[in-house]
Design a protein around this motif. Sequence first.
Motif, PDB file in Angstrom:
ATOM      1  N   THR A  17      -6.007  -4.045 -12.253  1.00 42.10           N
ATOM      2  CA  THR A  17      -5.730  -2.734 -12.852  1.00 42.10           C
ATOM      3  C   THR A  17      -6.788  -2.381 -13.886  1.00 42.10           C
TER       4      THR A  17
ATOM      5  N   SER B 231     -12.008   5.510 -15.166  1.00 43.87           N
ATOM      6  CA  SER B 231     -12.239   6.291 -16.387  1.00 43.87           C
ATOM      7  C   SER B 231     -13.712   6.665 -16.523  1.00 43.87           C
TER       8      SER B 231
ATOM      9  N   ILE C  73       0.306   3.230 -18.931  1.00 43.08           N
ATOM     10  CA  ILE C  73       1.194   3.817 -17.929  1.00 43.08           C
ATOM     11  C   ILE C  73       1.374   2.889 -16.732  1.00 43.08           C
ATOM     12  N   ILE C  74       0.247   2.400 -16.192  1.00 40.69           N
ATOM     13  CA  ILE C  74       0.325   1.530 -15.014  1.00 40.69           C
ATOM     14  C   ILE C  74       0.986   0.203 -15.356  1.00 40.69           C
TER      15      ILE C  74
ATOM     16  N   PHE D 181      -4.234   5.107 -19.156  1.00 37.63           N
ATOM     17  CA  PHE D 181      -3.947   4.691 -17.781  1.00 37.63           C
ATOM     18  C   PHE D 181      -3.356   3.283 -17.749  1.00 37.63           C
TER      19      PHE D 181
ATOM     20  N   LEU E 172      -8.847   7.354 -22.175  1.00 33.05           N
ATOM     21  CA  LEU E 172      -8.273   7.468 -20.839  1.00 33.05           C
ATOM     22  C   LEU E 172      -7.919   6.103 -20.263  1.00 33.05           C
TER      23      LEU E 172
ATOM     24  N   ILE F  91      -9.269   0.687 -13.647  1.00 32.58           N
ATOM     25  CA  ILE F  91      -9.213   1.713 -14.692  1.00 32.58           C
ATOM     26  C   ILE F  91     -10.588   1.914 -15.323  1.00 32.58           C
TER      27      ILE F  91
END
Length: 458
Positions: free
Chosen positions: A171, A179, A15-16, A12, A8, A175
Amino acid sequence: MKKLSVKLGILFFLIIFGLITFMFFFLHMGIAESRVEEELKALQARGNSHRAVLEKHFDKETIDHVVLMESESLTDVIITNKDGKVLGSSSGIAQYEKYLKIPNSLNTAEGQIVEDNWKDEPYIATVSPVEVNGQLTAYVFMFENTVSVHSLIKGLNEHFFLAGWITVCLTIIIIVFLSKGITKPLLKMKEATSQMSKGEFSVSLPITSDDELGDLAKSIELLATDLNYLKQERNEFLASISHELRTPLTYIKGYADIVQKRKLPDEEREKYLKIIVEESNRLSVLIKELFDLAKMDQNSFAIQKERIELKPFFTKMEQRLFLAFQEKGLHFTLQCPQNIFIQADPLRLEQILLNLLDNSIKYSQPGGDIKLKAWQRKKAIHLAVQDNGKGIPEKELPLIFNRFYRVDKSRTRSLGGTGLGLAIVKELVHAHGAQIHVKSKEHAGTEVELIFKGELKQ
């Protein structure tokens, strides 16, 4: 890569990071182009300012004054006549010669940008036409070294690079916590299901959120509770069935050994053989009822519904049980209107009613009353078996449909039965899409009511 939190987190992050990179790229391009455009507008405005002065006083002294003003600034100016001859320059003209070209279509009011390729060219340039008495007289060329523009863009890049690193670090931190926050309850659920797979159903999950994860935790706890109940039911069922099978087998084996090994009088021999036959029949009934329940549990129990008129159907049952009522001295009453029909499986409906009437016969005292009733209420047909026998204690009522459950814990051979009758009744009633309700009071009697919905009086 086996951990869900790692997967995850990576997903994430990708994507971010992709979104941030995309946004930073277009933001950087927008800001860079905007700053270059500002530089070009400022250069154009400076050239237009010189043009305005020259249009008022176009002479050698004014030209020299303009050139002198630009000689100490970061920009350069070159003034030419309308034929391109240089009238004044704040710097050498060799490096600017290729830019001293008059555009074919020139806005005489605002001027024009001659060179704006700041990435590849050493200068950016603008031109402003000078008109004296309405006649085009000269041109004012303004130049700015692109080193300053590149320096500006370099500073902008450094700020974006720093902002990008800070964003990436924040980030990653977000994350990691995100997560872990998502996967922590999932890991607890995994541990709970692992315990359940080992037969440990006493699991408790903290429900910390009112969302899908919270619903999943509630479902797992409910599943654990149900499995624990089923486990207890299975253990009780196995204990009960082993007892129920062992009891008749013990009688059969014991009395068979007596008959075989001893020389008994004919009367005593017949007595023991009768017990063996009774226990064999009891064992046969038990096995048949277990087989029926097994088919019901596997949903392989078919119900063949037919249109049944209740009055003659009940009359046949009364005739069938006449000797049983007479033997125990019971008064049987049938209350059923004419021309009332239901859709049901006749064999299974008979099985249901025989079980209920058999219980009433067993638990009624000599001289007692038993009633079999049918009536219509709205769009439903109600059937009821009522007696004034021993009754059932209130605390026992929720348990009477459990398999092998008996109100009489003594399990006497005369009244014990198999303990499966009401369990079968309940399954058969539900298979018809009907409902069953029991009302009872100890020492006052019991009433079992069946409700078949959707049937009409003809």
